[in-house]
Enzyme design. Structure first.
Site, PDB file in Angstrom:
ATOM      1  N   ASP A   1       0.831  -1.202   0.000  1.00  0.00           N
ATOM      2  CA  ASP A   1       0.000   0.000   0.000  1.00  0.00           C
ATOM      3  C   ASP A   1       0.869   1.257   0.000  1.00  0.00           C
ATOM      4  O   ASP A   1       1.971   1.258   0.544  1.00  0.00           O
ATOM      5  CB  ASP A   1      -0.930  -0.027   1.227  1.00  0.00           C
TER       6      ASP A   1
ATOM      7  N   ASN B   1     -10.928  -2.909  -5.237  1.00  0.00           N
ATOM      8  CA  ASN B   1     -10.167  -1.951  -6.054  1.00  0.00           C
ATOM      9  C   ASN B   1     -10.819  -1.675  -7.426  1.00  0.00           C
ATOM     10  O   ASN B   1     -10.455  -0.717  -8.098  1.00  0.00           O
ATOM     11  CB  ASN B   1      -8.713  -2.410  -6.250  1.00  0.00           C
TER      12      ASN B   1
HETATM   13  C1  IPE Z   1      -5.454  -2.784  -0.005  1.00  0.00           C
HETATM   14  O1  IPE Z   1      -5.095  -1.466  -0.279  1.00  0.00           O
HETATM   15  C2  IPE Z   1      -5.479  -3.585  -1.264  1.00  0.00           C
HETATM   16  C3  IPE Z   1      -4.189  -3.787  -1.903  1.00  0.00           C
HETATM   17  C4  IPE Z   1      -3.036  -3.426  -1.427  1.00  0.00           C
HETATM   18  C5  IPE Z   1      -4.237  -4.485  -3.160  1.00  0.00           C
HETATM   19  P1  IPE Z   1      -6.196  -0.332  -0.498  1.00  0.00           P
HETATM   20  O2  IPE Z   1      -5.463   0.928  -0.707  1.00  0.00           O
HETATM   21  O3  IPE Z   1      -7.154  -0.744  -1.550  1.00  0.00           O
HETATM   22  O4  IPE Z   1      -6.953  -0.354   0.911  1.00  0.00           O
HETATM   23  P2  IPE Z   1      -7.856   0.726   1.640  1.00  0.00           P
HETATM   24  O5  IPE Z   1      -8.883   1.188   0.644  1.00  0.00           O
HETATM   25  O6  IPE Z   1      -6.958   1.838   2.043  1.00  0.00           O
HETATM   26  O7  IPE Z   1      -8.427   0.017   2.816  1.00  0.00           O
HETATM   27  C1  IPE Z   2      -1.501   0.082  -3.396  1.00  0.00           C
HETATM   28  O1  IPE Z   2      -1.289   1.448  -3.467  1.00  0.00           O
HETATM   29  C2  IPE Z   2      -1.782  -0.536  -4.736  1.00  0.00           C
HETATM   30  C3  IPE Z   2      -3.175  -0.993  -4.911  1.00  0.00           C
HETATM   31  C4  IPE Z   2      -4.101  -1.000  -4.012  1.00  0.00           C
HETATM   32  C5  IPE Z   2      -3.522  -1.510  -6.233  1.00  0.00           C
HETATM   33  P1  IPE Z   2      -2.482   2.471  -3.520  1.00  0.00           P
HETATM   34  O2  IPE Z   2      -2.853   2.725  -4.926  1.00  0.00           O
HETATM   35  O3  IPE Z   2      -3.607   2.048  -2.638  1.00  0.00           O
HETATM   36  O4  IPE Z   2      -1.790   3.764  -2.918  1.00  0.00           O
HETATM   37  P2  IPE Z   2      -2.426   4.819  -1.924  1.00  0.00           P
HETATM   38  O5  IPE Z   2      -2.988   4.079  -0.765  1.00  0.00           O
HETATM   39  O6  IPE Z   2      -3.487   5.537  -2.701  1.00  0.00           O
HETATM   40  O7  IPE Z   2      -1.289   5.708  -1.554  1.00  0.00           O
HETATM   41 MG    MG Z   3      -4.081   2.352  -0.690  1.00  0.00          MG
END
Ligand code: IPE
Ligand code: IPE
Ligand code: MG
Length: 232
Positions: free
Chosen positions: A13, A62
Site C-alpha cells: 500500500d 479496487n
Molecule cells: C489494499 O489497499 C489492497 C491492496 C493493497 C491491493 P487499499 O489501498 O485498496 O486499501 P484501503 O482502501 O486503504 O483500505
Molecule cells: C496500493 O497502493 C496498490 C493498490 C491497491 C492496487 P495504492 O494505490 O492504494 O496507494 P495509496 O494508498 O493511494 O497511496
Molecule cells: Mg491504498
C-alpha cells in the site's frame, strides 16, 4: 521457541501517495511498486529462506477505482510479469495466484496462466499474487464449493473447509506486513491470518526495501506466539 517462518504476506500500500509526494502520476507509483514486489520476494527467498511470499496487488474492492487506474495497474503488472518470466524459471520460483483471476483482462490472465504452468514443478520458492482477491468473496466461494461437494456439513471441520479456500496448498501466514501507515487488513486473508503476527510500517510500498523487510523480520522474531496456549 521461535516458529520457523514459512509464509510472509504483504499488503502493498502507498503507491499513490508515494507518487503524489513526488508530483508524479499514480501510475508511476504502481510501476515502481511492481518492481519492488519481485525484489522483495527474491530477498525473502535467498536471504531468509522463506518458502512462501504473498503480495496483495489488487483487491475485489479496487474495481471501484477510476477505470483508467484499474487498466493501468493491470497493464503494468502484465508487462512486469512478462519481463520477469525468464527469472521465474532461472531462479526456480513457482507462481501462484489467489482470487478470481479469470475476471482479469485476457492478456494478463494468459500471462499468469503461462507462468504458473511453466513454474509448476518448482517447490522451494513460492511467489503468490493475490489479484482480484477478497477474503469475503473467498469465504462465500468456499462455502458454495464445499456444500456442493458434501451437502451435509454437520461433520465439517476446519481442515476440510480450508481445502476450499484459494490458499488450499499454502500455509497460513506467520507474518502480515502492511506498508503506508494504514492499520487495517482491507479484506486480506482474514481467516488465514487468524494467528498471524501483524506488522505495520509508515513506509510507502515503493520505498520498502530489503532493509525495511529485514526490520520487519527482526521484529517478528522477538514476538512470542502462543496460539491460545499459556505463556511458555
Ligand atoms: C489494499 O489497499 C489492497 C491492496 C493493497 C491491493 P487499499 O489501498 O485498496 O486499501 P484501503 O482502501 O486503504 O483500505
Ligand atoms: C496500493 O497502493 C496498490 C493498490 C491497491 C492496487 P495504492 O494505490 O492504494 O496507494 P495509496 O494508498 O493511494 O497511496
Ligand atoms: Mg491504498
Amino acid at each position: 521457541m521461535e516458529t520457523p517462518l514459512k509464509h510472509v504476506a504483504l499488503i502493498l500500500d502507498g503507491n499513490g501517495r508515494w507518487a503524489k509526494q513526488r508530483n508524479l502520476p499514480r501510475s508511476d507509483g504502481h510501476k515502481e511498486g511492481a518492481k519492488r514486489a519481485f525484489e522483495i520476494a527474491q530477498h525473502a527467498f535467498q536471504h531468509w529462506h522463506i518458502p512462501f511470499v504473498t503480495f496483495f496487488a489488487f483487491s475485489t474492492e479496487n474495481w471501484q477505482r477510476p477505470k483508467l487506474e484499474v487498466s493501468t495497474i493491470f497493464r503494468l503488472l502484465n508487462a512486469h510479469l512478462k519481463k520477469q518470466r525468464a527469472n521465474f524459471i532461472k531462479e526456480k520460483i513457482r507462481l501462484h495466484t489467489l482470487g478470481d483471476i479469470a475476471q482479469l483482462p485476457s492478456n494478463l490472465y494468459a500471462t499468469l496462466m503461462d507462468i504458473k504452468q511453466v513454474t509448476s514443478q518448482f517447490t522451494k520458492c513460492n511467489l503468490v499474487l493475490a489479484l482480484n482477491y477478497g477474503a469475503r468473496e473467498e469465504i462465500l466461494r468456499a462455502i458454495k464449493l464445499c456444500t456442493q461437494a458434501s451437502p451435509t456439513v454437520q461433520s465439517l471441520d476446519w481442515n476440510t473447509f480450508s481445502r476450499y479456500l484459494y490458499t488450499a496448498d499454502i500455509p497460513d501466514p506467520d507474518l502480515v506486513i502492511r506498508t503506508s501507515g494504514e492499520i487495517r487488513l482491507s479484506n486480506y486473508l482474514c481467516l488465514q491470518s487468524a494467528y498471524s503476527e501483524l506488522y505495520f510500517t509508515p513506509t510507502y510500498w515503493p520505498d520498502f526495501n530489503k532493509e525495511a523487510f529485514n526490520l520487519a523480520i527482526e521484529n517478528y522474531k522477538k514476538r512470542e506466539r502462543r496460539f491460545g496456549n499459556a505463556e511458555q
